[in-house]
Design a protein around this motif. Structure first.
Motif, PDB file in Angstrom:
ATOM      1  N   MET A   1       0.835  -1.205   0.000  1.00 24.97           N
ATOM      2  CA  MET A   1       0.000   0.000   0.000  1.00 24.97           C
ATOM      3  C   MET A   1       0.869   1.253   0.000  1.00 24.97           C
ATOM      4  O   MET A   1       0.589   2.215  -0.707  1.00 24.97           O
ATOM      5  CB  MET A   1      -0.911   0.040   1.226  1.00 24.97           C
TER       6      MET A   1
ATOM      7  N   ARG B   1       2.691   2.012  -3.392  1.00 24.16           N
ATOM      8  CA  ARG B   1       1.778   2.427  -4.465  1.00 24.16           C
ATOM      9  C   ARG B   1       0.972   3.676  -4.106  1.00 24.16           C
ATOM     10  O   ARG B   1       0.131   4.117  -4.881  1.00 24.16           O
ATOM     11  CB  ARG B   1       0.827   1.288  -4.805  1.00 24.16           C
TER      12      ARG B   1
ATOM     13  N   GLN C   1      -1.430   4.219  -1.775  1.00 21.20           N
ATOM     14  CA  GLN C   1      -2.853   3.956  -1.613  1.00 21.20           C
ATOM     15  C   GLN C   1      -3.315   4.015  -0.150  1.00 21.20           C
ATOM     16  O   GLN C   1      -4.389   3.536   0.178  1.00 21.20           O
ATOM     17  CB  GLN C   1      -3.190   2.577  -2.186  1.00 21.20           C
TER      18      GLN C   1
ATOM     19  N   GLU D   1      -4.334   6.557   1.829  1.00 20.45           N
ATOM     20  CA  GLU D   1      -5.554   7.340   2.051  1.00 20.45           C
ATOM     21  C   GLU D   1      -6.787   6.599   1.536  1.00 20.45           C
ATOM     22  O   GLU D   1      -7.834   6.599   2.173  1.00 20.45           O
ATOM     23  CB  GLU D   1      -5.440   8.708   1.384  1.00 20.45           C
ATOM     24  N   HIS D   2      -6.670   5.957   0.383  1.00 26.04           N
ATOM     25  CA  HIS D   2      -7.783   5.183  -0.185  1.00 26.04           C
ATOM     26  C   HIS D   2      -8.208   4.061   0.772  1.00 26.04           C
ATOM     27  O   HIS D   2      -9.395   3.850   1.004  1.00 26.04           O
ATOM     28  CB  HIS D   2      -7.355   4.595  -1.531  1.00 26.04           C
ATOM     29  N   VAL D   3      -7.255   3.366   1.339  1.00 27.86           N
ATOM     30  CA  VAL D   3      -7.542   2.261   2.257  1.00 27.86           C
ATOM     31  C   VAL D   3      -8.169   2.791   3.549  1.00 27.86           C
ATOM     32  O   VAL D   3      -9.106   2.192   4.080  1.00 27.86           O
ATOM     33  CB  VAL D   3      -6.262   1.443   2.544  1.00 27.86           C
ATOM     34  N   ASN D   4      -7.694   3.939   4.047  1.00 27.76           N
ATOM     35  CA  ASN D   4      -8.275   4.520   5.260  1.00 27.76           C
ATOM     36  C   ASN D   4      -9.723   4.950   5.045  1.00 27.76           C
ATOM     37  O   ASN D   4     -10.570   4.751   5.915  1.00 27.76           O
ATOM     38  CB  ASN D   4      -7.443   5.713   5.734  1.00 27.76           C
ATOM     39  N   VAL D   5     -10.028   5.515   3.885  1.00 24.52           N
ATOM     40  CA  VAL D   5     -11.406   5.907   3.572  1.00 24.52           C
ATOM     41  C   VAL D   5     -12.302   4.675   3.504  1.00 24.52           C
ATOM     42  O   VAL D   5     -13.415   4.670   4.044  1.00 24.52           O
ATOM     43  CB  VAL D   5     -11.454   6.706   2.250  1.00 24.52           C
ATOM     44  N   GLU D   6     -11.837   3.613   2.865  1.00 25.08           N
ATOM     45  CA  GLU D   6     -12.613   2.374   2.773  1.00 25.08           C
ATOM     46  C   GLU D   6     -12.864   1.780   4.158  1.00 25.08           C
ATOM     47  O   GLU D   6     -13.971   1.368   4.477  1.00 25.08           O
ATOM     48  CB  GLU D   6     -11.876   1.351   1.914  1.00 25.08           C
ATOM     49  N   ARG D   7     -11.863   1.779   5.023  1.00 21.84           N
ATOM     50  CA  ARG D   7     -11.991   1.254   6.369  1.00 21.84           C
ATOM     51  C   ARG D   7     -13.020   2.039   7.181  1.00 21.84           C
ATOM     52  O   ARG D   7     -13.871   1.479   7.847  1.00 21.84           O
ATOM     53  CB  ARG D   7     -10.631   1.263   7.074  1.00 21.84           C
TER      54      ARG D   7
END
Length: 72
Positions: free
Chosen positions: A49, A52, A54, A56-62
Motif C-alpha cells: 500500500m 503504491r 494507496q 488514504e484510499h484504504v483509510n477511507v474504505e476502512r
C-alpha cells in the motif's frame, strides 16, 4: 470522529475459507471463536500500500465499512 473499536487479534478468529486475493492482500471468511459469528475480513500488506501510494484510499474504505451496519 472514528468509531471506538474493541481490540481483537488474529487468535480470536478461526479462518474458514479465502474469497479473493488482490493487489494488497486477501479477503477471507473467519469465525469468531468466542461467539461463533461469521465475518469477512480483508488482510492487507502495508508495504505494498505504501509503495503504491494507496494509504488514504484504504483509510477511507476502512472508515466507510466501520460505519455500515448490514447483515449482507
Amino acid at each position: 470522529m472514528c468509531l471506538q473499536r474493541h481490540k481483537m487479534g488474529a487468535e480470536d478468529f478461526e479462518p474458514l475459507t479465502m474469497i479473493r486475493k488482490g493487489a494488497f492482500g486477501e479477503v477471507r471468511v473467519y469465525r469468531d471463536k468466542a461467539t461463533g459469528h461469521v465475518y469477512v475480513m480483508k488482510k492487507l500488506k502495508k508495504s505494498k500500500m505504501l509503495c503504491r501510494g494507496q494509504v488514504e484510499h484504504v483509510n477511507v474504505e476502512r472508515n466507510l465499512l466501520a460505519k455500515v451496519d448490514n447483515n449482507c
